[in-house]
Write a protein that holds these residues in place. Structure first.
Motif, PDB file in Angstrom:
ATOM      1  N   SER A 148      25.886  16.125  -6.033  1.00  0.00           N
ATOM      2  CA  SER A 148      25.197  14.821  -5.533  1.00  0.00           C
ATOM      3  C   SER A 148      25.949  14.184  -4.352  1.00  0.00           C
ATOM      4  O   SER A 148      25.572  13.918  -3.268  1.00  0.00           O
ATOM      5  N   LYS A 149      27.191  13.973  -4.878  1.00  0.00           N
ATOM      6  CA  LYS A 149      28.294  13.410  -3.774  1.00  0.00           C
ATOM      7  C   LYS A 149      28.487  14.223  -2.537  1.00  0.00           C
ATOM      8  O   LYS A 149      28.723  13.792  -1.485  1.00  0.00           O
ATOM      9  N   LEU A 150      28.376  15.567  -2.859  1.00  0.00           N
ATOM     10  CA  LEU A 150      28.840  16.437  -1.747  1.00  0.00           C
ATOM     11  C   LEU A 150      27.909  16.463  -0.740  1.00  0.00           C
ATOM     12  O   LEU A 150      28.266  16.837   0.489  1.00  0.00           O
ATOM     13  N   GLU A 151      26.604  16.205  -1.063  1.00  0.00           N
ATOM     14  CA  GLU A 151      25.726  15.954  -0.062  1.00  0.00           C
ATOM     15  C   GLU A 151      25.866  15.162   0.934  1.00  0.00           C
ATOM     16  O   GLU A 151      25.520  15.545   2.104  1.00  0.00           O
ATOM     17  N   GLU A 152      26.692  14.191   0.809  1.00  0.00           N
ATOM     18  CA  GLU A 152      27.023  13.097   1.927  1.00  0.00           C
ATOM     19  C   GLU A 152      28.580  13.238   2.225  1.00  0.00           C
ATOM     20  O   GLU A 152      28.819  13.232   3.184  1.00  0.00           O
ATOM     21  N   LEU A 153      29.550  13.573   1.358  1.00  0.00           N
ATOM     22  CA  LEU A 153      30.887  13.590   1.411  1.00  0.00           C
ATOM     23  C   LEU A 153      31.557  14.835   1.857  1.00  0.00           C
ATOM     24  O   LEU A 153      32.714  15.037   1.927  1.00  0.00           O
ATOM     25  N   TRP A 154      30.669  15.850   2.286  1.00  0.00           N
ATOM     26  CA  TRP A 154      30.920  17.114   2.501  1.00  0.00           C
ATOM     27  C   TRP A 154      31.841  16.918   4.071  1.00  0.00           C
ATOM     28  O   TRP A 154      32.738  17.662   4.494  1.00  0.00           O
ATOM     29  N   VAL A 155      31.513  15.918   4.656  1.00  0.00           N
ATOM     30  CA  VAL A 155      32.192  15.537   6.107  1.00  0.00           C
ATOM     31  C   VAL A 155      33.475  14.990   5.964  1.00  0.00           C
ATOM     32  O   VAL A 155      34.354  14.926   6.988  1.00  0.00           O
ATOM     33  N   SER A 156      33.849  14.596   4.582  1.00  0.00           N
ATOM     34  CA  SER A 156      34.911  13.752   4.554  1.00  0.00           C
ATOM     35  C   SER A 156      36.291  14.783   4.621  1.00  0.00           C
ATOM     36  O   SER A 156      36.212  15.903   4.332  1.00  0.00           O
ATOM     37  N   GLU A 157      37.235  14.451   5.221  1.00  0.00           N
ATOM     38  CA  GLU A 157      38.629  15.256   5.399  1.00  0.00           C
ATOM     39  C   GLU A 157      39.180  15.511   3.901  1.00  0.00           C
ATOM     40  O   GLU A 157      40.130  16.321   3.831  1.00  0.00           O
ATOM     41  N   LEU A 158      38.608  14.632   2.886  1.00  0.00           N
ATOM     42  CA  LEU A 158      39.237  14.863   1.465  1.00  0.00           C
ATOM     43  C   LEU A 158      38.524  16.292   0.953  1.00  0.00           C
ATOM     44  O   LEU A 158      39.294  16.696  -0.284  1.00  0.00           O
ATOM     45  N   LEU A 159      37.203  16.914   1.571  1.00  0.00           N
ATOM     46  CA  LEU A 159      36.921  18.212   0.949  1.00  0.00           C
ATOM     47  C   LEU A 159      37.739  19.292   0.882  1.00  0.00           C
ATOM     48  O   LEU A 159      37.916  19.839  -0.051  1.00  0.00           O
ATOM     49  N   PHE A 160      39.008  19.382   1.712  1.00  0.00           N
ATOM     50  CA  PHE A 160      39.601  20.561   1.721  1.00  0.00           C
ATOM     51  C   PHE A 160      40.650  20.716   0.591  1.00  0.00           C
ATOM     52  O   PHE A 160      40.779  21.456   0.023  1.00  0.00           O
ATOM     53  N   ASP A 161      41.412  19.257   0.251  1.00  0.00           N
ATOM     54  CA  ASP A 161      42.016  19.165  -0.744  1.00  0.00           C
ATOM     55  C   ASP A 161      41.322  19.418  -2.097  1.00  0.00           C
ATOM     56  O   ASP A 161      41.782  19.908  -3.041  1.00  0.00           O
ATOM     57  N   CYS A 162      39.942  18.780  -2.140  1.00  0.00           N
ATOM     58  CA  CYS A 162      39.250  18.928  -3.109  1.00  0.00           C
ATOM     59  C   CYS A 162      38.897  20.382  -3.545  1.00  0.00           C
ATOM     60  O   CYS A 162      39.069  20.729  -4.848  1.00  0.00           O
ATOM     61  N   ILE A 163      38.866  21.003  -2.417  1.00  0.00           N
ATOM     62  CA  ILE A 163      38.466  22.677  -2.723  1.00  0.00           C
ATOM     63  C   ILE A 163      39.658  23.319  -3.241  1.00  0.00           C
ATOM     64  O   ILE A 163      39.473  24.215  -4.262  1.00  0.00           O
ATOM     65  N   ARG A 164      41.021  22.945  -2.750  1.00  0.00           N
ATOM     66  CA  ARG A 164      42.039  23.545  -3.388  1.00  0.00           C
ATOM     67  C   ARG A 164      42.197  22.900  -4.845  1.00  0.00           C
ATOM     68  O   ARG A 164      42.677  24.023  -5.602  1.00  0.00           O
ATOM     69  N   GLU A 165      42.005  21.956  -5.180  1.00  0.00           N
ATOM     70  CA  GLU A 165      42.329  21.521  -6.432  1.00  0.00           C
ATOM     71  C   GLU A 165      41.303  22.152  -7.373  1.00  0.00           C
ATOM     72  O   GLU A 165      41.567  22.442  -8.532  1.00  0.00           O
TER      73      GLU A 165
END
Length: 245
Positions: free
Chosen positions: A174-191
């Motif tokens: 649900s959060k990804l629907e809006e927060l995919w634009v965040s720069e935090l996404l890439f660190d999130c993917i790595r984690e």
């Protein structure tokens, strides 16, 4: 008297045949129909009883009353109840019933990883839900919004809580629907890829699907291109997603 004589001359098999042919059939026994009103009242009483039980268990969270287990989360000692932990978690079923040091002392320390994620997992065991707000009792900063549910999911996997994993995954999607634009996404993917195995596909599929949908926008970001250049499972999974479109 003639009928009596006939009875005496019959053997056992013939008697059964004679009796069931000549005897009047017994009227069928009608089952008593269930009363819808009674069933509804019983269901209501059961629901109220279950609600009362769940509310009582929830009140025991972070409550020293009848607590017999100590959970060290960072610097905070959370009082817990073995009967609740064992009923919820296969991890604690083993840890509190077999010959483990922690099971004998009934003291567990979780000082590594996210303190807030651990708190939320124990909160879920007692209440069936977990807060999104920072826990003021803990001495560490709360997790970033995008990884908050990721860390709950990973911690739930450790404690073998499948229902909690499902809840955390739903919240993360649900959060990804809006927060995919965040720069935090890439660190999130790595984690996500560092903390899960290829067999644990829930979180991985979530970020791969979002990256595939928004690939044109994400490609314009250096961090995303660097993530792909690193290769690894994420790049392979994303390529697989493209091939399936």
């Amino acid at each position: 008297m003639r009928l009596f004589g006939e009875y005496r001359s019959l053997d056992a098999t013939s008697f059964k045949s004679f009796y069931f042919v000549n005897a009047s059939p017994c009227p069928p026994v009608e089952e008593e129909a269930a009363c819808p009103l009674i069933e509804e009242e019983e269901a209501s009483r059961m629901a109220n009883s279950n609600k009362s039980l769940l509310e009582g268990i929830a009140k025991l969270f972070n409550n020293t009353a009848h607590a017999d287990v100590k959970i060290q989360i960072g610097q905070y000692e959370l009082p817990a109840h073995s009967v609740v932990l064992v009923s919820q978690s296969a991890f604690f079923q083993k840890a509190l019933s077999e010959n483990f040091h922690e099971g004998n002392t009934k003291q567990f320390q979780f000082k590594e990883d996210s303190s807030h994620a651990h708190w939320r997992v124990f909160e879920y065991m007692y209440t069936g839900i977990y807060t999104q707000l920072p826990v003021q009792l803990l001495d560490t900063h709360d997790d970033d919004e995008l990884v908050k549910d990721v860390r709950v999911y990973v911690t739930a996997e450790f404690f073998m809580l499948d229902n909690l994993k499902q809840l955390a995954l739903e919240r993360f999607r649900s959060k990804l629907e809006e927060l995919w634009v965040s720069e935090l996404l890439f660190d999130c993917i790595r984690e996500i890829y560092a903390s899960t195995t290829p067999l644990e596909v829930g979180l991985r599929n979530a970020v791969v699907e979002v990256a595939a949908v928004h690939r044109n926008d994400l490609w314009g970001k250096v961090a995303f291109r660097n993530l792909l250049r690193d290769g690894g499972d994420f790049a392979a999974d994303l390529l697989g997603q493209f091939c399936s479109i």
